[in-house]
Enzyme design. Structure first.
Site, PDB file in Angstrom:
ATOM      1  NE  ARG A   1      -4.102  -1.730   0.372  1.00  0.00           N
ATOM      2  CZ  ARG A   1      -4.075  -2.987  -0.294  1.00  0.00           C
ATOM      3  NH1 ARG A   1      -3.127  -3.640  -0.761  1.00  0.00           N
ATOM      4  NH2 ARG A   1      -5.448  -3.577  -0.081  1.00  0.00           N
TER       5      ARG A   1
ATOM      6  CB  SER B   1      -8.746  -1.488   3.839  1.00  0.00           C
ATOM      7  OG  SER B   1      -8.861  -2.595   3.449  1.00  0.00           O
TER       8      SER B   1
ATOM      9  CD  GLU C   1      -5.820   1.380   2.178  1.00  0.00           C
ATOM     10  OE1 GLU C   1      -5.640   0.303   1.179  1.00  0.00           O
ATOM     11  OE2 GLU C   1      -7.050   1.829   2.274  1.00  0.00           O
TER      12      GLU C   1
HETATM   13  N1  EPU Z   1     -10.092 -10.719  10.144  1.00  0.00           N
HETATM   14  C1  EPU Z   1     -10.627 -10.976  11.275  1.00  0.00           C
HETATM   15  N2  EPU Z   1     -12.231 -10.060  11.567  1.00  0.00           N
HETATM   16  C2  EPU Z   1     -12.376  -9.034  10.498  1.00  0.00           C
HETATM   17  C3  EPU Z   1     -11.695  -9.114   9.359  1.00  0.00           C
HETATM   18  C4  EPU Z   1     -10.319  -9.794   9.301  1.00  0.00           C
HETATM   19  O1  EPU Z   1     -10.526 -11.602  12.262  1.00  0.00           O
HETATM   20  O2  EPU Z   1     -13.480  -8.593  10.697  1.00  0.00           O
HETATM   21  C5  EPU Z   1      -8.702 -11.454   9.891  1.00  0.00           C
HETATM   22  C6  EPU Z   1      -9.264 -13.013   9.728  1.00  0.00           C
HETATM   23  O3  EPU Z   1      -8.143 -13.793  10.092  1.00  0.00           O
HETATM   24  C7  EPU Z   1      -8.839 -13.088   8.203  1.00  0.00           C
HETATM   25  C8  EPU Z   1      -7.856 -12.104   7.968  1.00  0.00           C
HETATM   26  O4  EPU Z   1      -8.266 -11.026   8.959  1.00  0.00           O
HETATM   27  O5  EPU Z   1      -8.523 -14.352   7.773  1.00  0.00           O
HETATM   28  C9  EPU Z   1      -7.629 -11.471   6.554  1.00  0.00           C
HETATM   29  O6  EPU Z   1      -8.814 -11.055   6.136  1.00  0.00           O
HETATM   30  P1  EPU Z   1      -9.179 -10.550   4.630  1.00  0.00           P
HETATM   31  O7  EPU Z   1      -9.081 -11.782   3.840  1.00  0.00           O
HETATM   32  O8  EPU Z   1     -10.755  -9.869   4.492  1.00  0.00           O
HETATM   33  O9  EPU Z   1      -8.197  -9.456   4.297  1.00  0.00           O
HETATM   34  P2  EPU Z   1      -7.738  -8.272   4.992  1.00  0.00           P
HETATM   35  O10 EPU Z   1      -6.152  -8.421   5.585  1.00  0.00           O
HETATM   36  O11 EPU Z   1      -8.504  -7.726   6.170  1.00  0.00           O
HETATM   37  C10 EPU Z   1      -6.759  -7.183   2.963  1.00  0.00           C
HETATM   38  C11 EPU Z   1      -6.724  -5.714   2.182  1.00  0.00           C
HETATM   39  C12 EPU Z   1      -8.057  -5.624   1.286  1.00  0.00           C
HETATM   40  C13 EPU Z   1      -8.110  -6.799   0.612  1.00  0.00           C
HETATM   41  C14 EPU Z   1      -8.109  -8.279   1.270  1.00  0.00           C
HETATM   42  C15 EPU Z   1      -8.099  -9.574   0.424  1.00  0.00           C
HETATM   43  C16 EPU Z   1      -5.464  -4.404   3.225  1.00  0.00           C
HETATM   44  C17 EPU Z   1      -5.461  -3.012   4.077  1.00  0.00           C
HETATM   45  N3  EPU Z   1      -6.768  -4.746   3.165  1.00  0.00           N
HETATM   46  O12 EPU Z   1      -7.545  -6.921   3.983  1.00  0.00           O
HETATM   47  O13 EPU Z   1      -8.117  -4.625   0.673  1.00  0.00           O
HETATM   48  O14 EPU Z   1      -9.348  -6.823  -0.201  1.00  0.00           O
HETATM   49  O15 EPU Z   1      -6.729  -8.271   1.956  1.00  0.00           O
HETATM   50  O16 EPU Z   1      -6.862  -9.647  -0.208  1.00  0.00           O
HETATM   51  O17 EPU Z   1      -4.482  -4.808   2.978  1.00  0.00           O
HETATM   52  C18 EPU Z   1      -8.766  -2.247   0.368  1.00  0.00           C
HETATM   53  O18 EPU Z   1      -7.561  -2.140   0.523  1.00  0.00           O
HETATM   54  O19 EPU Z   1      -9.558  -1.409   0.514  1.00  0.00           O
HETATM   55  C19 EPU Z   1      -9.121  -3.580   0.805  1.00  0.00           C
HETATM   56  C20 EPU Z   1     -10.551  -4.080   0.729  1.00  0.00           C
END
Ligand code: EPU
Length: 336
Positions: A163, A235, A331
């Site tokens: 990012r 995010s 972010e």
């Molecule tokens: N999790 C929780 N609770 C929640 C959300 C997430 O416990 O409410 C934990 C879970 O363990 C889950 C892990 O976080 O397995 C990862 O969650 P997710 O796959 O939804 O991904 P993220 O790390 O929360 C990132 C990006 C997203 C992108 C997803 C999928 C960032 C800041 N965000 O989110 O990007 O869609 O991975 O690759 O890196 C964006 O930038 O606007 C965005 C949506």
């Protein structure tokens, strides 16, 4: 080129925050961007706006909001197993991804469904499901605001990180991106090891780019709020990266903490998990709320002001800090 005075920014930010700009200039070509920049440089503040899906306007913007609405997806050349494609900054990101998959050009399919315009994609190096924009970007073209001169940067010159890019660092606030050049492969190489992507793709049949795109879109739709229904900017925070020692210390009291080791020895911890564990998932503060299906997303329940969002952001950060000792970094781009 279209110039308007006193423009409401509400339709132009997916958070649906009411704010105004003193002026807005819409440019349809690189030449118009140059002309617009030359007409305002050194005289008025300029803010470059793409799809408005990653900004929070803190107050009215006293200056010119410049929109590079440059269209066009142009094949430049074929190099071996790859095709070089030049895309206008104003093309909707997901229209470009759909075009690539339909034309048998691969590499961007995991980035399906991300809101915003192509011109914004290099700025925060958008990423999802194990792929980042930098994996397909060849070069970035635009105009510097400080000099009113055109520039072109190759991928290696963009300082891409998680990012992050040169456009958020030394060139922050100093560029209008007009075109992004991508390098797409003729051979499909699936990247489906992230989370539950593989089973979601396999449930659709063969492992093809079209099915990866479908699976990504349905996974996103299941978790992420539609900004047309509930204002949000995706995010809100970055996933923090901490020392392995700190991660180990937290894991002593939270053995179920998800952790992703990085090549540099640090550990990435999902901010969504930290926020959920702080008890904020689904909770509101005034008209701002933490989304009930993905705690990393803050939403506008209807009439939230930027202050409401900032207050919620600070409350969440304070609780994550006191519970885990981790500072969450927003972010989203705060303007004003
Ligand atoms: N999790 C929780 N609770 C929640 C959300 C997430 O416990 O409410 C934990 C879970 O363990 C889950 C892990 O976080 O397995 C990862 O969650 P997710 O796959 O939804 O991904 P993220 O790390 O929360 C990132 C990006 C997203 C992108 C997803 C999928 C960032 C800041 N965000 O989110 O990007 O869609 O991975 O690759 O890196 C964006 O930038 O606007 C965005 C949506």
């Amino acid at each position: 080129m279209q110039v308007r005075e006193y423009v409401s920014l509400k339709p132009f930010n997916t958070f649906n925050i009411a704010a105004k700009a003193s002026a807005m200039i819409d440019c349809q070509s690189e030449e118009e961007v140059l002309e617009a920049v030359r007409s305002v440089v050194g005289q008025r503040r300029v803010f470059v706006l793409g799809g408005g899906s990653n900004v929070l306007f803190l107050k009215d913007f006293d200056g010119v909001v410049l929109r590079p609405l440059i269209d066009g997806i142009d094949v430049v050349e074929e190099v071996g197993d790859e095709t070089i494609v030049s895309v206008g900054a104003g093309v909707t990101w997901d229209d470009f991804v759909e075009w690539s998959v339909t034309h048998g050009l691969y590499g961007a399919e995991n980035l399906s469904g991300i809101p915003g315009n192509v011109g914004a994609s290099p700025v925060q190096n958008i990423g999802a499901y194990g792929v980042e924009a930098k994996d397909v970007i060849e070069s970035v073209r635009g105009v510097r605001l400080s000099t009113a001169e055109p520039f072109e940067l190759q991928r290696d010159e963009c300082a891409f990180g998680y990012r992050d890019s040169i456009f958020k660092r030394s060139l922050r606030g100093d560029v209008v991106i007009t075109r992004v050049v991508f390098r797409l492969a003729h051979t499909f190489r699936p990247h489906i090891e992230y989370g539950a992507l593989r089973p979601a793709v396999e449930a659709l049949g063969e492992v093809s780019a079209a099915n990866v795109r479908k699976a990504v879109i349905s996974t996103r739709n299941a978790k992420l709020p539609d900004p047309k229904v509930l204002g949000n900017a995706g995010s809100f925070f970055k996933n923090p990266e901490v020392d392995a020692n700190q991660a180990d210390a937290i894991a002593l009291s939270h053995p179920d903490m998800p952790r992703f080791p990085l090549a540099n020895g640090q550990v990435k911890i999902p901010a969504g998990w930290l926020i959920e564990r702080s008890g904020w998932k689904g909770r509101s503060l005034g008209q701002a709320a933490v989304h009930d299906r993905q705690a990393l997303v803050l939403v506008n329940k209807g009439d939230a002001t930027a202050d409401d969002i900032v207050r919620l952001c600070e409350a969440v950060r304070a609780d994550v800090k006191s519970l885990f000792g981790i500072d969450l970094t927003p972010e989203v781009n705060f303007v004003g």
